[in-house]
Design a protein around this motif. Structure first.
Motif, PDB file in Angstrom:
ATOM      1  N   ASP A   1      -7.122   1.914 -12.708  1.00  0.00           N
ATOM      2  CA  ASP A   1      -8.460   2.109 -13.278  1.00  0.00           C
ATOM      3  C   ASP A   1      -9.548   1.834 -12.253  1.00  0.00           C
ATOM      4  O   ASP A   1     -10.582   2.513 -12.226  1.00  0.00           O
ATOM      5  CB  ASP A   1      -8.651   1.192 -14.496  1.00  0.00           C
ATOM      6  N   ILE A   2      -9.335   0.823 -11.417  1.00  0.00           N
ATOM      7  CA  ILE A   2     -10.300   0.504 -10.368  1.00  0.00           C
ATOM      8  C   ILE A   2     -10.380   1.638  -9.359  1.00  0.00           C
ATOM      9  O   ILE A   2     -11.468   2.097  -8.981  1.00  0.00           O
ATOM     10  CB  ILE A   2      -9.901  -0.814  -9.652  1.00  0.00           C
ATOM     11  N   ILE A   3      -9.233   2.116  -8.924  1.00  0.00           N
ATOM     12  CA  ILE A   3      -9.194   3.165  -7.896  1.00  0.00           C
ATOM     13  C   ILE A   3      -9.768   4.471  -8.412  1.00  0.00           C
ATOM     14  O   ILE A   3     -10.502   5.182  -7.702  1.00  0.00           O
ATOM     15  CB  ILE A   3      -7.739   3.362  -7.403  1.00  0.00           C
ATOM     16  N   SER A   4      -9.465   4.817  -9.663  1.00  0.00           N
ATOM     17  CA  SER A   4      -9.932   6.087 -10.235  1.00  0.00           C
ATOM     18  C   SER A   4     -11.407   6.071 -10.587  1.00  0.00           C
ATOM     19  O   SER A   4     -12.019   7.127 -10.762  1.00  0.00           O
ATOM     20  CB  SER A   4      -9.119   6.421 -11.489  1.00  0.00           C
ATOM     21  N   GLY A   5     -11.988   4.891 -10.721  1.00  0.00           N
ATOM     22  CA  GLY A   5     -13.385   4.785 -11.125  1.00  0.00           C
ATOM     23  C   GLY A   5     -13.565   4.599 -12.617  1.00  0.00           C
ATOM     24  O   GLY A   5     -14.700   4.503 -13.096  1.00  0.00           O
ATOM     25  N   ASN A   6     -12.464   4.552 -13.369  1.00  0.00           N
ATOM     26  CA  ASN A   6     -12.586   4.284 -14.809  1.00  0.00           C
ATOM     27  C   ASN A   6     -13.186   2.911 -15.057  1.00  0.00           C
ATOM     28  O   ASN A   6     -13.844   2.688 -16.075  1.00  0.00           O
ATOM     29  CB  ASN A   6     -11.211   4.374 -15.480  1.00  0.00           C
ATOM     30  N   THR A   7     -12.921   1.981 -14.149  1.00  0.00           N
ATOM     31  CA  THR A   7     -13.558   0.665 -14.172  1.00  0.00           C
ATOM     32  C   THR A   7     -14.418   0.539 -12.934  1.00  0.00           C
ATOM     33  O   THR A   7     -13.926   0.733 -11.810  1.00  0.00           O
ATOM     34  CB  THR A   7     -12.512  -0.467 -14.188  1.00  0.00           C
ATOM     35  N   LEU A   8     -15.717   0.264 -13.117  1.00  0.00           N
ATOM     36  CA  LEU A   8     -16.615   0.147 -11.970  1.00  0.00           C
ATOM     37  C   LEU A   8     -16.230  -1.034 -11.093  1.00  0.00           C
ATOM     38  O   LEU A   8     -15.966  -2.128 -11.598  1.00  0.00           O
ATOM     39  CB  LEU A   8     -18.061  -0.019 -12.439  1.00  0.00           C
ATOM     40  N   ALA A   9     -16.194  -0.817  -9.796  1.00  0.00           N
ATOM     41  CA  ALA A   9     -15.841  -1.892  -8.864  1.00  0.00           C
ATOM     42  C   ALA A   9     -16.381  -1.571  -7.488  1.00  0.00           C
ATOM     43  O   ALA A   9     -16.584  -0.403  -7.125  1.00  0.00           O
ATOM     44  CB  ALA A   9     -14.328  -2.072  -8.804  1.00  0.00           C
ATOM     45  N   ASN A  10     -16.601  -2.611  -6.702  1.00  0.00           N
ATOM     46  CA  ASN A  10     -17.026  -2.417  -5.315  1.00  0.00           C
ATOM     47  C   ASN A  10     -15.836  -1.957  -4.480  1.00  0.00           C
ATOM     48  O   ASN A  10     -14.679  -2.011  -4.900  1.00  0.00           O
ATOM     49  CB  ASN A  10     -17.606  -3.724  -4.752  1.00  0.00           C
ATOM     50  N   ILE A  11     -16.110  -1.512  -3.268  1.00  0.00           N
ATOM     51  CA  ILE A  11     -15.091  -0.879  -2.427  1.00  0.00           C
ATOM     52  C   ILE A  11     -13.951  -1.838  -2.102  1.00  0.00           C
ATOM     53  O   ILE A  11     -12.779  -1.434  -2.028  1.00  0.00           O
ATOM     54  CB  ILE A  11     -15.725  -0.314  -1.125  1.00  0.00           C
ATOM     55  N   GLU A  12     -14.244  -3.125  -1.913  1.00  0.00           N
ATOM     56  CA  GLU A  12     -13.182  -4.068  -1.545  1.00  0.00           C
ATOM     57  C   GLU A  12     -12.194  -4.308  -2.701  1.00  0.00           C
ATOM     58  O   GLU A  12     -11.013  -4.534  -2.460  1.00  0.00           O
ATOM     59  CB  GLU A  12     -13.774  -5.406  -1.081  1.00  0.00           C
ATOM     60  N   GLN A  13     -12.678  -4.260  -3.938  1.00  0.00           N
ATOM     61  CA  GLN A  13     -11.743  -4.351  -5.060  1.00  0.00           C
ATOM     62  C   GLN A  13     -10.827  -3.126  -5.090  1.00  0.00           C
ATOM     63  O   GLN A  13      -9.623  -3.242  -5.368  1.00  0.00           O
ATOM     64  CB  GLN A  13     -12.503  -4.454  -6.386  1.00  0.00           C
ATOM     65  N   LYS A  14     -11.389  -1.967  -4.820  1.00  0.00           N
ATOM     66  CA  LYS A  14     -10.572  -0.749  -4.781  1.00  0.00           C
ATOM     67  C   LYS A  14      -9.518  -0.838  -3.676  1.00  0.00           C
ATOM     68  O   LYS A  14      -8.369  -0.442  -3.867  1.00  0.00           O
ATOM     69  CB  LYS A  14     -11.472   0.469  -4.553  1.00  0.00           C
ATOM     70  N   GLN A  15      -9.920  -1.347  -2.543  1.00  0.00           N
ATOM     71  CA  GLN A  15      -8.984  -1.474  -1.422  1.00  0.00           C
ATOM     72  C   GLN A  15      -7.889  -2.493  -1.737  1.00  0.00           C
ATOM     73  O   GLN A  15      -6.727  -2.293  -1.366  1.00  0.00           O
ATOM     74  CB  GLN A  15      -9.747  -1.859  -0.157  1.00  0.00           C
ATOM     75  N   ALA A  16      -8.246  -3.585  -2.423  1.00  0.00           N
ATOM     76  CA  ALA A  16      -7.242  -4.580  -2.814  1.00  0.00           C
ATOM     77  C   ALA A  16      -6.250  -3.972  -3.806  1.00  0.00           C
ATOM     78  O   ALA A  16      -5.037  -4.231  -3.736  1.00  0.00           O
ATOM     79  CB  ALA A  16      -7.925  -5.804  -3.426  1.00  0.00           C
ATOM     80  N   ALA A  17      -6.768  -3.160  -4.729  1.00  0.00           N
ATOM     81  CA  ALA A  17      -5.900  -2.502  -5.706  1.00  0.00           C
ATOM     82  C   ALA A  17      -4.951  -1.525  -5.018  1.00  0.00           C
ATOM     83  O   ALA A  17      -3.758  -1.458  -5.345  1.00  0.00           O
ATOM     84  CB  ALA A  17      -6.755  -1.774  -6.747  1.00  0.00           C
ATOM     85  N   GLN A  18      -5.469  -0.764  -4.058  1.00  0.00           N
ATOM     86  CA  GLN A  18      -4.630   0.187  -3.333  1.00  0.00           C
ATOM     87  C   GLN A  18      -3.590  -0.535  -2.488  1.00  0.00           C
ATOM     88  O   GLN A  18      -2.438  -0.079  -2.377  1.00  0.00           O
ATOM     89  CB  GLN A  18      -5.502   1.083  -2.439  1.00  0.00           C
ATOM     90  N   ARG A  19      -3.979  -1.646  -1.904  1.00  0.00           N
ATOM     91  CA  ARG A  19      -3.038  -2.445  -1.119  1.00  0.00           C
ATOM     92  C   ARG A  19      -1.863  -2.892  -1.989  1.00  0.00           C
ATOM     93  O   ARG A  19      -0.703  -2.839  -1.574  1.00  0.00           O
ATOM     94  CB  ARG A  19      -3.763  -3.661  -0.536  1.00  0.00           C
ATOM     95  N   PHE A  20      -2.163  -3.320  -3.211  1.00  0.00           N
ATOM     96  CA  PHE A  20      -1.137  -3.765  -4.152  1.00  0.00           C
ATOM     97  C   PHE A  20      -0.169  -2.624  -4.479  1.00  0.00           C
ATOM     98  O   PHE A  20       1.061  -2.793  -4.414  1.00  0.00           O
ATOM     99  CB  PHE A  20      -1.816  -4.280  -5.418  1.00  0.00           C
TER     100      PHE A  20
END
Length: 391
Positions: free
Chosen positions: A13-32
């Protein structure tokens, strides 16, 4: 949805933009998600399921209200998706073929009022129980005794409830010591809450250190941090976790560490030394000149932009509401003396005490437009102002 599925869905959801997040949260999610696909690590469910189950099944809130104004006190501490994401990472990945957890360092970098003190204290307690067979010892280190006592008070309120279920329990809470000792019969754990004083840090020897509010550390804080890391060398399953908001020391230890960890998440720094470092950064995005960037449109915006506020507030509508954040932002815009504090604590941006007189980001941006050599600079004409004096 089980804990693992919650962490995966939150990431998607973070990566897709369904949940608003800053770029570092998206990168942490992708790393996971990338790490799950990699064969570099073993991934096991038992520890994070135990940790999350323990917290949600035994820990209660000691203060606060929900968004309807109802008291949180004595209600179960149900973890939010981002908190389960943290637990799944910290207690899910293991070095290949071992029982040694991958992550032994972490930074949880959040705006204020996200429930970080209660979460860190609960995580500390759960980790101690997981590692009790090794004689687990944890130190909670805060800048002041008052901040230390907030975490310690939360812990003791909850730990006291299981006194009849353990072999032995000792709680000391006086001017000399703030500690909890619990003997489970098959192992024990100790938790100490101490103020950030050099004379108290020299003798530390534990498998976990929780550093609360380290935004006030200056550059010399790096030496203190290494001292703390060295105190954990007798343990394999150790954890050194910083949990903090931003502050007004723009060149301090935490600010420089955040800058480095952003490069790790973005892939600018690729080094095995950071494979064991868990990174969770919630901070408003900025351009090279320090302007706030909207996470959706990628355009310059203002500090009261609802999408910016939502993107850095993972506990939105649980511990804080968007309306309250917008109200605080508007006041900061209309009353400049409030702006620095709002940037630090609500947008999680480091500021400098010189900002009122000198825009350091404007200077850095301007400087990048030129590539003068020292020889070229020495040939430029210099005009001196002031009183002329013969030499």
């Amino acid at each position: 949805m089980d804990n693992f599925e919650t962490a995966v869905q939150w990431s998607k959801d973070i990566i897709s933009g369904n949940t608003l997040a800053n770029i570092e949260q998206k990168q942490a999610a992708q790393r996971f998600l990338d790490d799950l696909e990699s064969d570099k690590w073993d991934f096991k469910h038992h520890q994070f399921d135990f940790v999350i189950g323990l917290i949600e099944g035994t820990i209660v809130h000691v203060q606060g209200e929900n968004k309807e104004g109802k008291s949180f006190k004595d209600t179960p501490m149900y973890l939010q998706p981002w908190q389960k994401f943290v637990c799944v990472n910290l207690f899910g990945f293991f070095e290949k073929g071992t029982n040694i957890r991958r992550f032994n360092e972490a930074l949880i970098f959040l705006p204020r009022k996200q429930g970080k003190t209660a979460f860190a204290a609960s995580l500390t307690w759960a980790k101690n129980i997981v590692d009790r067979a090794s004689g687990s010892k944890t130190y909670i280190v805060a800048n002041s005794l008052k901040q230390t006592q907030e975490s310690f008070g939360f812990l003791t309120y909850n730990v006291e409830k299981i006194r009849n279920d353990v072999k032995k329990m000792r709680i000391r809470d006086n001017n000399q010591e703030h500690s909890v000792h619990v003997d489970f019969g098959d192992g024990y754990c100790d938790i100490f809450a101490i103020a950030n004083q050099d004379d108290k840090l020299d003798s530390l020897n534990g498998n976990a250190l929780i550093l609360d509010e380290i935004h006030s550390w200056k550059k010399a804080g790096a030496k203190k941090y290494i001292l703390m890391k060295n105190s954990q060398k007798a343990y394999r399953n150790k954890l050194l976790m910083g949990i903090s908001t931003a502050g007004d020391i723009a060149n301090g230890f935490l600010a420089q560490r955040v800058t480095t960890l952003k490069k790790v998440l973005s892939g600018t720094i690729k080094d095995k030394a950071y494979d064991s470092y868990f990174i969770f950064l919630c901070t408003a995005e900025q351009d090279e000149k320090g302007n706030i960037i909207n996470p959706v449109t990628r355009e310059i915006t203002t500090i009261d932009d609802p999408e910016v506020l939502a993107s850095v507030t993972p506990s939105l509508d649980v511990t804080v509401t968007l309306d309250d954040l917008i109200t605080e932002a508007r006041q900061a815009l209309l009353e400049p003396q409030l702006k620095a504090e709002f940037l630090n604590k609500s947008l999680n941006i480091f500021t400098n005490s010189m900002d009122a007189y000198f825009d350091i980001d404007e200077f850095r941006f301007s400087n990048k437009q030129h590539s003068w050599t020292m020889e070229e600079l020495s040939k430029l004409p210099i005009t001196w102002y002031g009183v002329s004096r013969a030499i």
